[in-house]
Design an enzyme around this catalytic site. Structure first.
Site, PDB file in Angstrom:
ATOM      1  N   ARG A 120       0.815  -1.219   0.000  1.00 54.20           N
ATOM      2  CA  ARG A 120       0.000   0.000   0.000  1.00 54.20           C
ATOM      3  C   ARG A 120       0.845   1.264   0.000  1.00 54.20           C
ATOM      4  NH1 ARG A 120      -4.187  -0.016   3.366  1.00 54.20           N
ATOM      5  NH2 ARG A 120      -4.260  -2.278   3.366  1.00 54.20           N
ATOM      6  N   ARG A 201      -1.799  -8.841  10.347  1.00 58.69           N
ATOM      7  CA  ARG A 201      -1.177  -8.478   9.079  1.00 58.69           C
ATOM      8  C   ARG A 201       0.334  -8.470   9.237  1.00 58.69           C
ATOM      9  NH1 ARG A 201      -5.558  -4.364   6.914  1.00 58.69           N
ATOM     10  NH2 ARG A 201      -4.405  -4.723   5.005  1.00 58.69           N
ATOM     11  N   ASP A 320     -13.204   6.208   3.538  1.00 60.50           N
ATOM     12  CA  ASP A 320     -13.516   5.582   4.818  1.00 60.50           C
ATOM     13  C   ASP A 320     -14.235   6.521   5.780  1.00 60.50           C
ATOM     14  OD1 ASP A 320     -12.504   3.149   4.128  1.00 60.50           O
ATOM     15  OD2 ASP A 320     -10.659   3.308   5.288  1.00 60.50           O
ATOM     16  N   ALA A 333     -10.113   1.262  -1.089  1.00 57.82           N
ATOM     17  CA  ALA A 333      -9.356   2.333  -1.746  1.00 57.82           C
ATOM     18  C   ALA A 333      -9.948   2.671  -3.108  1.00 57.82           C
ATOM     19  CB  ALA A 333      -7.897   1.930  -1.876  1.00 57.82           C
TER      20      ALA A 333
END
Length: 450
Positions: A120, A201, A320, A333
């Site tokens: 990202r 993650r 968001d 996104a």
């Protein structure tokens, strides 16, 4: 080398003209930066305020669908994005014991555009640098503490932590799931709530951590990028490789009902992740055990907000801040980028004297589509989490529907603007509704749609 994508249909060919519309974007994430770029392309005067002092290379894998990809390619960013992307050709879906459920092809391009999947921070850097190259002013270390709007004078503004104030014709709050602007827009506190799930993650170097030398993990180190998933027991585990197997990403979504305070992510414990997969396919534990560290990321949700636009139509929420997505949607996104692009178009068509008409028209064209994409993520999670050993078939594929991925947010905004705007002018503004019904507000535009 990937080929260039098709050009957009039915878009104006005229050069950029200064609309005189001053836009301040709060937040330099994907939605904020995309909004700023497209506002610049549409002739608006735009500035971005970002609360952090500098960008950091944090995080892991992120997906930008073909619906976002066609916009980014239109900006001339295809090659730069492609060079930092993973290039997986298929998704291998297994049950939690390791039985193969399905191998899903991941064609590129799809519906005339490429998807971009990668770290990202690396993908975001391409957009961020493009915004700077366009001359967009991005002020770092500017933490917004207050919003306001002045209906009489047709302005809105913010105050930052130093007390300095900024005003513009429109304030775009792209400040994330815990947006400060949300209360200003909807008139009450609507804090995000736990979804009942969290995600561990990690992203790490394959060579440094022995991926290639372990027979249980060397499937990730094969001089190509691969993508594997294990599903069931109300959990799903995804691992992938990037840069021809040199970097590994892992994501494990699991039940978590813990209350969320100020921070919704914190350092996790690898032993906690391993405990979840202790009797799974041994490849899962083998990959997880190689990760040097992980993040425990709580997945937050909101009930759909009654509106994304403030009473006077000059402060609005995108991305968001307006509509958080679950990771299984793979669209968070991408929908934020669509938000920003569509808004730039509606402001251009409304003009400086009709900014509230532009923002309300934008909300109307975006609301139902976004909700449909959100629900797709919930459906996928529920299906994956209920998988059992012996299951098989295409029904376990990651959804890639044409209505979602063939969409062109810019062309669509041009196509539908007049009809929606004329309806608002004639009948008054109505807050959006998920039931197909709408609630009429005592707000009526007095100027015709452009």
């Amino acid at each position: 080398m990937a080929q260039n994508q098709d050009q957009a249909p039915s878009l104006p060919n005229s050069g950029v003209r200064d609309t005189g519309i001053d836009v301040i974007v709060i937040g330099a994430g994907y939605g904020g930066i995309a909004c700023a770029i497209e506002c610049k392309r549409k002739g608006h005067r735009v500035m971005v305020l970002e609360k952090v002092d500098e960008l950091k290379t944090l995080g892991d894998i992120l997906s930008l669908g073909a619906n976002a990809g066609r916009i980014l390619a239109r900006w001339g960013l295809h090659e730069k994005l492609w060079n930092v992307c993973a290039h997986t050709r298929e998704l291998h879906v297994h049950d939690y014991l390791g039985g193969l459920i399905h191998v899903q092809p991941l064609p590129q391009p799809l519906f005339g555009a490429f998807a971009y999947n990668g770290h990202r921070a690396l993908l975001h850097e391409v957009l961020f640098e493009h915004a700077k190259a366009l001359g967009i002013e991005i002020r770092m270390g500017h933490d917004v503490v207050e919003y306001w709007e002045d209906e009489v004078n047709g302005k809105a503004g913010v105050k930052i932590q130093t007390g300095e104030r900024f005003d513009a014709d429109i304030i775009v709050a792209a400040d994330g799931v815990k947006s400060l602007a949300r209360k200003f827009v909807i008139g009450y506190h609507d804090n995000p709530k736990p979804s009942g799930y969290a995600i561990y993650r990690a992203w790490f170097d394959a060579d440094k951590h022995g991926i290639a030398t372990d027979p249980l993990t060397d499937f990730l180190y094969n001089n190509e990028d691969v993508l594997y998933a294990w599903i069931g027991r109300d959990v799903h585990f995804i691992t992938s490789s990037s840069f021809d197997g040199k970097f590994i990403s892992l994501l494990l979504t699991h039940k978590d009902n813990a209350a969320v305070e100020d921070q919704w992510f914190s350092p996790g414990k690898i032993e906690d992740v391993l405990d979840i997969v202790k009797d799974w396919d041994p490849r899962c534990a083998a990959v997880i055990s190689k990760a040097p560290s992980c993040i425990d990321w709580k997945l937050l949700v909101h009930d759909p907000l009654p509106t994304w636009v403030s009473k006077s139509g000059r402060v609005l929420l995108i991305g968001d801040a307006a509509h958080p997505f679950l990771p299984t949607s793979t669209q968070g996104a991408s929908q934020a980028i669509e938000d920003g692009v569509a808004l730039a178009v509606t402001l251009n068509l409304a003009g400086k004297d009709n900014v509230p008409l532009g923002t309300r028209t934008w909300e109307s064209m975006r609301y139902q589509r976004v909700r449909k994409a959100q629900l797709m993520g919930e459906t996928t999670r529920n299906k994956w989490h209920s998988a059992k050993p012996g299951d098989s078939g295409e029904s376990f594929e990651l959804p890639m529907p044409e209505w979602l991925l063939s969409f062109d947010a810019e062309a669509h905004a041009y196509a539908v603007y007049d009809g929606i705007a004329q309806s608002i002018v004639q009948d008054g503004y109505r807050k959006p509704s998920l039931s197909g019904e709408q609630f009429t507000e005592n707000v009526k535009e007095t100027t015709p749609a452009q």
